[in-house]
Design an enzyme around this catalytic site. Structure first.
Site: not given
Ligand code: BES
Ligand code: MN
Ligand code: MN
Length: 451
Positions: A73, A75, A107, A141, A170
Site C-alpha cells: 500500500h 497510503d 509502512d 489500506e 507489509d
Molecule cells: N502494516 C500494517 C499492518 C501490520 C501491523 C502488520 C503490525 C504486521 C504488524 C498496516 O499498514 C496497518 O497499519 N493496518 C491497519 C489496518 C486497519 C486500519 C484496518 C491496522 O492494523 O491498524
Molecule cells: Mn502497512
Molecule cells: Mn499501517
C-alpha cells in the site's frame, strides 16, 4: 535449481544501485497522500467519494513460469512535525546510523518501491526474471482497504486468474536482528460512539450541574470497555477465542524475542506482562481493545470552561480466531446500549462500526513459505522465525479466500521501525537486503518442485 551465479550478480547490482533506490524512496515519501481530482462527487456528508487508484500491473506472462502476486500500500498514516518528529516527516533523511527516516519509509513505501527496484535490478544485471509478477498496490489500506475487496472478487477469474501464490511485504521483524516470515494477523472492528446532548457547546459555569453532559456519559462508557490491564469487559466477546493448545504454547519458546528489545522499541518498560511468551500471545492470539480518541472533546492546550455538546469516542477491537466481526458488532452494540441505559442520561447515543476484518492464518508449510525461508537463509545466513502479528491487513484473507491461494507475509523492516509513530524509519541495510531477499525469493519460487 537456483542459478547461484545469477543471484550473486543480482546482489552486486543491488549494492551498486542502492543510492538510486534510496532516492526513489525519498521521492515516494515526499508524496504525503494521493490527491484525487475533485469531480464533484460527494456523499450525504459532503465527503468526496473518489477513492485513490488501485494500481494493477503485470510483468511477464510466460506459461512455463509461476505467477506471483505482490501486494502493498502506498497510503500512509498522517504525520506532522508537531507530533514530535525530529525531522520533517515527508522529507526523508538518512541518519549517521543509516536509518532512512520519513513517514511511510517502512509502512509501506520501502517494500513497494523495493519490488520495483527488484525488477529494475534484474534488467540492469541482464538476468531473466524468474516468475511472472502481478502487482496490486492500493491507497486505502490504512482505512480498511475500502473498494479493494470488491475488485478482488470481481477480478479473481480475470486479472488474478493465473496467480499461484501471494506475497505481501507489509510487516516487520519481531526484533532488530532476526528475519521472520509471518503467517497470521489479527482482524479488527473499529467503532465510533457518539453521545449528543445540547444543540451547541455551553458555558460550564452556567450549565454545569444542570444538564446531562455527553463527555461524562462517554467516559463512563469507555471505562466499562476494558480494564487497565487489558481485559475486555464486553459481555461475550472473549467466548469465541480459540483455546491455546500445548503444541502452540511450545512454539513460542523457540522464537527469538526479548522484552528488553521491545522496551527499547517503545521507549518505556510499561508492558503488562513480565515475560516474552505472554506478551506475544496477547499480541497475536488474544483479542485487545484500544481507546483511540474523542472527537469534539476540548483537547487544545490551555483551559476552556466549555461543556462539549457532542463527543464521538473512537475505539477498536483486534480479533483473533475464531472471532467473527458480525458477532462482535452485535455484542458491542448491545453492551454499549445496555450500559448507556444504566447511566440514566437523557442524552442520545449512536454506535457505528467503521470497518470489520476477520483474523487471518495461513499454512506456513506451503512451498511459498519454503521458498521464502530458503531466500532468507541465502541473504541472512539463518532460518527465519515463523511468526504471527497483532496488526491487521484486511486483504490477506480476501486474497486467500477469493483466489484460494497461499498468502505469505515477507517483512522488509525491523521491529523498532515505528510504523504509525513519530520518526518512522527503515534501515538502509533492511531496504537493500530486502530488495535482494525479494529477488532470491522469486528465484527460489521458480526452482521449487512441489505444487
Ligand atoms: N502494516 C500494517 C499492518 C501490520 C501491523 C502488520 C503490525 C504486521 C504488524 C498496516 O499498514 C496497518 O497499519 N493496518 C491497519 C489496518 C486497519 C486500519 C484496518 C491496522 O492494523 O491498524
Ligand atoms: Mn502497512
Ligand atoms: Mn499501517
Amino acid at each position: 535449481m537456483v542459478n547461484d551465479t545469477a543471484l550473486e550478480t543480482l546482489y552486486k547490482t543491488v549494492d551498486q544501485n542502492q543510492d538510486d533506490y534510496v532516492e526513489r524512496l525519498r521521492e515516494a515519501v515526499a508524496i504525503p497522500r494521493y490527491e484525487a481530482r475533485d469531480i464533484g462527487c460527494h456523499d450525504m456528508d459532503g465527503v468526496n467519494l473518489q477513492l485513490p487508484p488501485i494500481i494493477l500491473g503485470t510483468y511477464g506472462n510466460d506459461p512455463n513460469k509461476k505467477t506471483i502476486l505482490v501486494y502493498g500500500h502506498y497510503d500512509v498514516q498522517p504525520a506532522l512535525l508537531e507530533d514530535g518528529w525530529d525531522s520533517k516527516p515527508f522529507d526523508m533523511i538518512e541518519t549517521p546510523k543509516g536509518q532512512l527516516v520519513g513517514r511511510g519509509a517502512s509502512d509501506d513505501k520501502g517494500p513497494i518501491i523495493g519490488w520495483l527496484n527488484c525488477i529494475e535490478a534484474h534488467q540492469n544485471a541482464d538476468i531473466e526474471f524468474p516468475v511472472n509478477l502481478k502487482i496490486c498496490f492500493e491507497g486505502m489500506e490504512e482505512n480498511g482497504s475500502e473498494g479493494l475487496e470488491e475488485l478482488i472478487s470481481k477480478e479473481a477469474d480475470k486479472y488474478f486468474k493465473d496467480v499461484d501464490a501471494v506475497c505481501i511485504s507489509d510487516n516487520y521483524w519481531l526484533g532488530m536482528t532476526k528475519p521472520c516470515l509471518t503467517y497470521g494477523l489479527r482482524g479488527i472492528c473499529a467503532y465510533k460512539v457518539a453521545i449528543s446532548g445540547p444543540g451547541k457547546d455551553l458555558h460550564s459555569g452556567v450549565f454545569g450541574g444542570t444538564v446531562h453532559e455527553p463527555m461524562t456519559d462517554l467516559i463512563h462508557l469507555f471505562s466499562k470497555l476494558v480494564t487497565p490491564s487489558g481485559k475486555i469487559l464486553i459481555t461475550g466477546v472473549n467466548d469465541d477465542v480459540a483455546l491455546l493448545t500445548d503444541a502452540e504454547n511450545q512454539m513460542y519458546k523457540s522464537l527469538e524475542f526479548s522484552l528488553s528489545e521491545l522496551h527499547s522499541a517503545i521507549e518505556s518498560k510499561t508492558t503488562i506482562f513480565d515475560n516474552e511468551i505472554e506478551t506475544l500471545q496477547h499480541r497475536w492470539r488474544y483479542p485487545s481493545l484500544t481507546l483511540h480518541g474523542i472527537e469534539g472533546a476540548f483537547s487544545s492546550p490551555g483551559f476552556k470552561t466549555v461543556l462539549p455538546a457532542k463527543v464521538t469516542g473512537k475505539f477498536s477491537i483486534r480479533l483473533v480466531p475464531n472471532m467473527d466481526p458480525n458477532r462482535v458488532n452485535e455484542l458491542v452494540e448491545k453492551y454499549l446500549k445496555d450500559e448507556f441505559a444504566k447511566l440514566g442520561s437523557k442524552n442520545t447515543i449512536s454506535v457505528e462500526c467503521l470497518h470489520g476484518a476477520k483474523p487471518w492464518i495461513a499454512n506456513p508449510n506451503h512451498w511459498n513459505y519454503v521458498a521464502a525461508s530458503n531466500a532468507v537463509e541465502r541473504i541472512f545466513k539463518c532460518k527465519p522465525d515463523l511468526t504471527r502479528e497483532g496488526g491487521s491487513i484486511p486483504v490477506t484473507l480476501t486474497f486467500q479466500d477469493a483466489l484460494n491461494k497461499n498468502v505469505l507475509l515477507l517483512p522488509m523492516g525491523r521491529g523498532d521501525d515505528g510504523a504509525h509513530s513519530i520518526n518512522e524509519k527503515l534501515d538502509r541495510s533492511n531496504y537493500v537486503q530486502g530488495i535482494k531477499l525479494f529477488g532470491a525469493y522469486l528465484h527460489e519460487i521458480a526452482s521449487c518442485k512441489d505444487e
